[in-house]
Design a protein around this motif. Sequence first.
Motif, PDB file in Angstrom:
ATOM      1  N   ASP A 197     -15.976 -19.009 -19.887  1.00  0.00           N
ATOM      2  CA  ASP A 197     -16.056 -20.282 -19.396  1.00  0.00           C
ATOM      3  C   ASP A 197     -17.609 -21.092 -19.889  1.00  0.00           C
ATOM      4  O   ASP A 197     -17.421 -22.359 -19.796  1.00  0.00           O
ATOM      5  CB  ASP A 197     -16.182 -20.228 -17.723  1.00  0.00           C
ATOM      6  N   LEU A 244      -9.391 -23.234 -30.153  1.00  0.00           N
ATOM      7  CA  LEU A 244      -9.857 -23.825 -28.826  1.00  0.00           C
ATOM      8  C   LEU A 244     -10.889 -24.755 -29.403  1.00  0.00           C
ATOM      9  O   LEU A 244     -10.908 -26.037 -29.048  1.00  0.00           O
ATOM     10  CB  LEU A 244     -10.541 -23.037 -27.969  1.00  0.00           C
ATOM     11  N   TYR A 298     -11.090 -29.105 -29.002  1.00  0.00           N
ATOM     12  CA  TYR A 298     -12.146 -29.609 -28.470  1.00  0.00           C
ATOM     13  C   TYR A 298     -12.569 -30.531 -29.585  1.00  0.00           C
ATOM     14  O   TYR A 298     -13.183 -31.976 -29.212  1.00  0.00           O
ATOM     15  CB  TYR A 298     -13.187 -28.728 -27.914  1.00  0.00           C
ATOM     16  N   SER A 343     -15.931 -24.079 -22.214  1.00  0.00           N
ATOM     17  CA  SER A 343     -15.172 -25.330 -21.782  1.00  0.00           C
ATOM     18  C   SER A 343     -16.049 -26.076 -20.630  1.00  0.00           C
ATOM     19  O   SER A 343     -15.757 -27.208 -20.483  1.00  0.00           O
ATOM     20  CB  SER A 343     -14.068 -24.684 -20.950  1.00  0.00           C
ATOM     21  N   GLU A 390      -9.350 -25.300 -17.601  1.00  0.00           N
ATOM     22  CA  GLU A 390      -9.399 -25.133 -19.078  1.00  0.00           C
ATOM     23  C   GLU A 390      -9.592 -23.430 -19.251  1.00  0.00           C
ATOM     24  O   GLU A 390      -9.174 -23.050 -20.293  1.00  0.00           O
ATOM     25  CB  GLU A 390     -10.884 -25.608 -19.630  1.00  0.00           C
ATOM     26  N   TYR A 434     -17.241 -29.173 -22.301  1.00  0.00           N
ATOM     27  CA  TYR A 434     -16.142 -29.954 -22.473  1.00  0.00           C
ATOM     28  C   TYR A 434     -15.821 -31.004 -21.255  1.00  0.00           C
ATOM     29  O   TYR A 434     -15.378 -32.228 -21.527  1.00  0.00           O
ATOM     30  CB  TYR A 434     -15.060 -29.198 -22.745  1.00  0.00           C
ATOM     31  N   TRP A 488     -12.520 -27.578 -14.494  1.00  0.00           N
ATOM     32  CA  TRP A 488     -13.126 -26.363 -15.411  1.00  0.00           C
ATOM     33  C   TRP A 488     -12.391 -25.314 -15.305  1.00  0.00           C
ATOM     34  O   TRP A 488     -11.864 -24.736 -16.525  1.00  0.00           O
ATOM     35  CB  TRP A 488     -14.642 -26.084 -14.799  1.00  0.00           C
TER      36      TRP A 488
END
Length: 312
Positions: free
Chosen positions: A222, A168, A172, A225, A214, A228, A211
């Motif tokens: 959480d 992940l 990103y 993300s 993701e 991001y 959100w």
Amino acid sequence: MNLVDIEYVKKCRFVVASGTFDGYDVPHQPSNISIRSKKLFCFLMVVDEVSLKFIKKNVTVRKDRDERMWVGIWRLIPLKHLPYDEPRRKGKVPKILTHRLFPEAQYSIWIDGKMELIVDPLLILERYLWHDKLTYAIAQHKHHRSIYEEADANKRRKRYAKLLIDLLMNIYYYEGMEPWSLKKNTISDVPEGAIIIREHTALSNLFNCLWFNEVNLFTPRDQLSFGYIVYRLRGLFKFFMFQNCEYNSLFVLHLHTREHSSKVEWIKSLSEFKGNGSSMKESRGGFGLWIPYPKNLDSVILPPVVRRSKAG
């Protein structure tokens, strides 16, 4: 949701929401709630069938004449046919998609199931939203400001499979998400997600949906993300991130009834997911980790992190 619950939440304009899944918590009664807030707010505790049985076994649940269930001030909202097996993912449905579960709500305060609210919710809305005409507030993480620091801490504390967290972060970073620095317009990229204070505007709801996408695609952590999505919205989404010390003044933190663990958190090699080990994969959720990324991530080198906490 049951029909009687759907009809009940249609009347809720101001909501304090919480949730517990797989029997990890029992409802903790808020204190210092004003008479005005008791009339204005719906206190809604979202539970799955496992938690409902656990709550009935451990605390007093009363039913009103419409067969609605209450634990003190909390109105229990049972959910059936949840989209995930992993309890951490289940909890993200009411936490992030509060506006979808309670579509008539204008304001909501989300608190995690392990928290005991000790401040009047009207004062919370005044302090974090109304005073400065804001629509979204969330606490800053106690230790980390960069998602890459938070990812490192998650790996050390075995909060999810290390290799999947790295994947992940590679995605990103490839897509331009830089580590937090003073050059950024935000206080931090990493929130303390145990409390979210929202006005349900179109932009707030959009942010929550993005959100949640993701969290659905990748890990249920959480905090990784949130920043991001802020980055991808390029400054369009304005929010207030308040100091962690204030967060600690709003709640009493209780321990879960037991320590959470799942098989995926202990995976050390992707080969363990193959063959008979495929049962270790989440059966629902996290599919973005298994769909080939359209670009080559082999050349991605994650930025170095400074370990700012003793966690792990």
